[in-house]
Design an enzyme around this catalytic site. Sequence first.
Site, PDB file in Angstrom:
ATOM      1  CB  ALA A 126      -0.803  -0.242   0.705  1.00  0.00           C
TER       2      ALA A 126
ATOM      3  N   GLY B   6       0.221   9.510  -6.919  1.00  0.00           N
ATOM      4  CA  GLY B   6       0.440   7.866  -7.488  1.00  0.00           C
ATOM      5  C   GLY B   6       2.138   7.573  -8.565  1.00  0.00           C
TER       6      GLY B   6
ATOM      7  CG  ASP C 275      15.147  -1.515  -7.823  1.00  0.00           C
ATOM      8  OD1 ASP C 275      13.987  -1.063  -9.389  1.00  0.00           O
ATOM      9  OD2 ASP C 275      15.989  -0.875  -7.777  1.00  0.00           O
TER      10      ASP C 275
ATOM     11  N   GLY D  94     -10.953 -10.770 -36.667  1.00  0.00           N
ATOM     12  CA  GLY D  94     -11.776 -10.182 -37.135  1.00  0.00           C
ATOM     13  C   GLY D  94     -12.745 -10.088 -36.018  1.00  0.00           C
TER      14      GLY D  94
ATOM     15  CD  GLU E 170       4.197  -3.682  -9.183  1.00  0.00           C
ATOM     16  OE1 GLU E 170       5.237  -3.749  -9.512  1.00  0.00           O
ATOM     17  OE2 GLU E 170       3.393  -4.789  -8.842  1.00  0.00           O
TER      18      GLU E 170
ATOM     19  CB  THR F  54       2.813   5.150 -15.818  1.00  0.00           C
ATOM     20  OG1 THR F  54       3.335   6.265 -15.810  1.00  0.00           O
ATOM     21  CG2 THR F  54       1.179   5.739 -15.134  1.00  0.00           C
TER      22      THR F  54
HETATM   23  C1  LIG Z   1      -6.511  -1.717 -11.018  1.00  0.00           C
HETATM   24  C2  LIG Z   1      -5.045  -1.510  -9.656  1.00  0.00           C
HETATM   25  C3  LIG Z   1      -4.403  -2.105  -8.914  1.00  0.00           C
HETATM   26  C4  LIG Z   1      -3.008  -0.905  -8.407  1.00  0.00           C
HETATM   27  N1  LIG Z   1      -2.809  -1.788  -7.738  1.00  0.00           N
HETATM   28  C5  LIG Z   1      -1.879  -0.777  -7.057  1.00  0.00           C
HETATM   29  C6  LIG Z   1      -1.401  -1.940  -5.480  1.00  0.00           C
HETATM   30  O1  LIG Z   1      -1.736  -2.645  -4.783  1.00  0.00           O
HETATM   31  N2  LIG Z   1      -0.520  -0.724  -4.492  1.00  0.00           N
HETATM   32  C7  LIG Z   1      -0.255   0.599  -4.915  1.00  0.00           C
HETATM   33  O2  LIG Z   1       0.839   1.478  -4.099  1.00  0.00           O
HETATM   34  N3  LIG Z   1      -0.858   1.517  -5.953  1.00  0.00           N
HETATM   35  C8  LIG Z   1      -2.014   0.565  -7.134  1.00  0.00           C
HETATM   36  N4  LIG Z   1      -2.140   0.982  -7.778  1.00  0.00           N
HETATM   37  C9  LIG Z   1      -1.819   2.066  -7.857  1.00  0.00           C
HETATM   38  C10 LIG Z   1      -1.494   2.620  -9.399  1.00  0.00           C
HETATM   39  O3  LIG Z   1       0.476   2.574  -9.219  1.00  0.00           O
HETATM   40  C11 LIG Z   1      -1.379   4.032  -9.282  1.00  0.00           C
HETATM   41  O4  LIG Z   1      -2.130   4.492 -10.549  1.00  0.00           O
HETATM   42  C12 LIG Z   1       0.023   4.693 -10.701  1.00  0.00           C
HETATM   43  O5  LIG Z   1       1.215   4.630 -10.089  1.00  0.00           O
HETATM   44  C13 LIG Z   1      -0.102   6.138 -11.143  1.00  0.00           C
HETATM   45  O6  LIG Z   1      -0.323   7.076 -10.536  1.00  0.00           O
HETATM   46  P1  LIG Z   1      -1.873   7.840 -10.222  1.00  0.00           P
HETATM   47  O7  LIG Z   1      -3.038   7.008 -10.929  1.00  0.00           O
HETATM   48  O8  LIG Z   1      -1.873   8.773  -9.354  1.00  0.00           O
HETATM   49  O9  LIG Z   1      -1.968   8.382 -11.625  1.00  0.00           O
HETATM   50  P2  LIG Z   1      -0.768  10.524 -11.524  1.00  0.00           P
HETATM   51  O10 LIG Z   1       0.559   9.809 -11.935  1.00  0.00           O
HETATM   52  O11 LIG Z   1      -1.756  10.967 -11.534  1.00  0.00           O
HETATM   53  O12 LIG Z   1      -0.515  10.019 -13.353  1.00  0.00           O
HETATM   54  C14 LIG Z   1      -1.215  10.859 -14.170  1.00  0.00           C
HETATM   55  C15 LIG Z   1      -1.083  10.482 -15.503  1.00  0.00           C
HETATM   56  O13 LIG Z   1       0.685  11.306 -15.963  1.00  0.00           O
HETATM   57  C16 LIG Z   1       1.230  10.662 -15.811  1.00  0.00           C
HETATM   58  N5  LIG Z   1       2.493  11.331 -15.544  1.00  0.00           N
HETATM   59  C17 LIG Z   1       2.868  11.209 -14.267  1.00  0.00           C
HETATM   60  N6  LIG Z   1       4.068  12.422 -13.561  1.00  0.00           N
HETATM   61  C18 LIG Z   1       4.766  12.347 -14.872  1.00  0.00           C
HETATM   62  C19 LIG Z   1       5.955  12.531 -15.395  1.00  0.00           C
HETATM   63  N7  LIG Z   1       6.747  12.811 -14.226  1.00  0.00           N
HETATM   64  N8  LIG Z   1       6.106  12.841 -16.955  1.00  0.00           N
HETATM   65  C20 LIG Z   1       5.812  12.098 -17.668  1.00  0.00           C
HETATM   66  N9  LIG Z   1       5.113  11.650 -17.292  1.00  0.00           N
HETATM   67  C21 LIG Z   1       4.036  11.842 -16.082  1.00  0.00           C
HETATM   68  C22 LIG Z   1       1.598   9.402 -15.951  1.00  0.00           C
HETATM   69  O14 LIG Z   1       2.001   8.200 -16.182  1.00  0.00           O
HETATM   70  C23 LIG Z   1       0.122   8.867 -16.325  1.00  0.00           C
HETATM   71  O15 LIG Z   1      -0.126   8.723 -17.529  1.00  0.00           O
HETATM   72  C24 LIG Z   1      -2.636   0.470  -8.416  1.00  0.00           C
HETATM   73  C25 LIG Z   1      -3.817   0.834  -9.803  1.00  0.00           C
HETATM   74  C26 LIG Z   1      -5.031   0.787 -10.249  1.00  0.00           C
HETATM   75  C27 LIG Z   1      -5.491   0.990 -11.515  1.00  0.00           C
END
Ligand SMILES: Cc1cc2nc3c(=O)[nH]c(=O)nc-3n(C[C@H](O)[C@H](O)[C@H](O)COP(=O)(O)OP(=O)(O)OC[C@H]3O[C@@H](n4cnc5c(N)ncnc54)[C@H](O)[C@@H]3O)c2cc1C
Length: 393
Positions: free
Chosen positions: A124, A131, A240, A342, A366, A368
């Site tokens: 968590a 995120g 990592d 298709g 983990e 994006t």
């Molecule tokens: C189904 C699911 C399961 C998950 N499981 C877990 C879990 O078990 N534990 C946990 O801790 N988290 C978990 N997550 C959270 C997940 O790791 C985050 O959603 C992810 O890291 C992205 O964070 P965010 O959604 O806040 O997007 P944001 O950080 O708000 O990003 C939004 C967009 O901006 C882009 N972006 C952000 N910063 C930058 C930058 N500096 N440069 C370029 N682009 C950028 C991102 O790539 C994305 O496209 C889960 C998410 C989902 C959807």
Amino acid sequence: MAWDVLSDEQREIRELVRTLARERIAPRAAEIDKSAEFPWDVVELFRDHAVFGVMYDEEYGGLGASALMTLVAVEEVSKVCATSGLILGVQELGSLGLKLAGTEEQKRRYLPLLASGEWLAAYALTEPGSGSDSAAMRSEARRDGDAYVLNGSKRFITNAGVASLYTVFAKTEWAAGHGGISAFLVEGETPGFEVGRIEPKMGIKGSTTGELFFNDCRIPADNLLGEEGEGFRIAMRILDRSRPGIGAQGLGLAQGATDYALEYAKTRETMGKPIAEHQLIAGMLADMETKCEAARGLLYRCGELIDEGAEGTELTKLSAMTKLYCTDVAMDVTTDAVQILGGYGYMQEYPLERMMRDAKITQLYEGTNQIQRLVIAREMLKENRAFLLAGVA
Ligand SMILES: Cc1cc2nc3c(=O)[nH]c(=O)nc-3n(C[C@H](O)[C@H](O)[C@H](O)COP(=O)(O)OP(=O)(O)OC[C@H]3O[C@@H](n4cnc5c(N)ncnc54)[C@H](O)[C@@H]3O)c2cc1C
């Protein structure tokens, strides 16, 4: 597959997991997706066949921890059901903090429960406002006698409500930035800890993704992982080693979709011959297979590197590359597989639309894939490659 880095024993385990996946999990995959219910029967299957054991040392009840074997198991299961593959991937994700930073006492208390699969684990880190920028977290833990009092919330946590042990990150010192974050082991039954809404979502529907709330939640001070302030470093060391698991889930989806599309293309006829004999389709199949094989090369090398005990730039970079490449391949290949079927590819009667929906999440969680690119570039910038320019005028 001609190229194989696995030992004889590892091949036997792969064969067992492959058989379980094909015979027991594949027939359940569509129903797991449709019902969006956590598949406890799959957990039971893994427990009965000691599949969780591949992640843990024998002294803690496992079969001998191997990152490579864990990746192979996630890949094999994800070929037929990405939700079920994720059960293994998140067991590793939620156990890594203990394995990397736990005291002997903490390991003896929890690892045997995780190795048998009696307990599921979760990780968590993410919060509503943090995120990608995980250091911006708002959850806090305050020392109070022999306990820490945890307040705050987490969002999008896989295994929310089904896990018995959560690795939770919170700030113990606000002024110290990254260095003010600490990691804790929180048992699911702890008073003050509650699971909130479980999110409906696009894919991996049988996996729970939910909110966690901590309201004056008292955690024994013994459940601190490592030292106060080490949490962010622990979180990154975990990622990592866990990101390749998401790569394995992606590769499993890609290979499963390729295999399905290939069989379909051999039997579906248009213009007097199987579509596999139309060169445009044959070329797509060839590209899909090549991408899978390239992804597997990266994935297995990364597993070997973890098993060799690598740390630092070499591991961080390869792990991010593995996650990035395998999961971009998952999205490309599952999309192409739908195209090969298709109109049938778009129908729920066939597994490919599910696989395409499931593939999307692998590019998001983990870290994006934009974040993976940033990590790779950052590690490249640390490397000295000036020798390449030596002699260039
Ligand atoms: C189904 C699911 C399961 C998950 N499981 C877990 C879990 O078990 N534990 C946990 O801790 N988290 C978990 N997550 C959270 C997940 O790791 C985050 O959603 C992810 O890291 C992205 O964070 P965010 O959604 O806040 O997007 P944001 O950080 O708000 O990003 C939004 C967009 O901006 C882009 N972006 C952000 N910063 C930058 C930058 N500096 N440069 C370029 N682009 C950028 C991102 O790539 C994305 O496209 C889960 C998410 C989902 C959807």
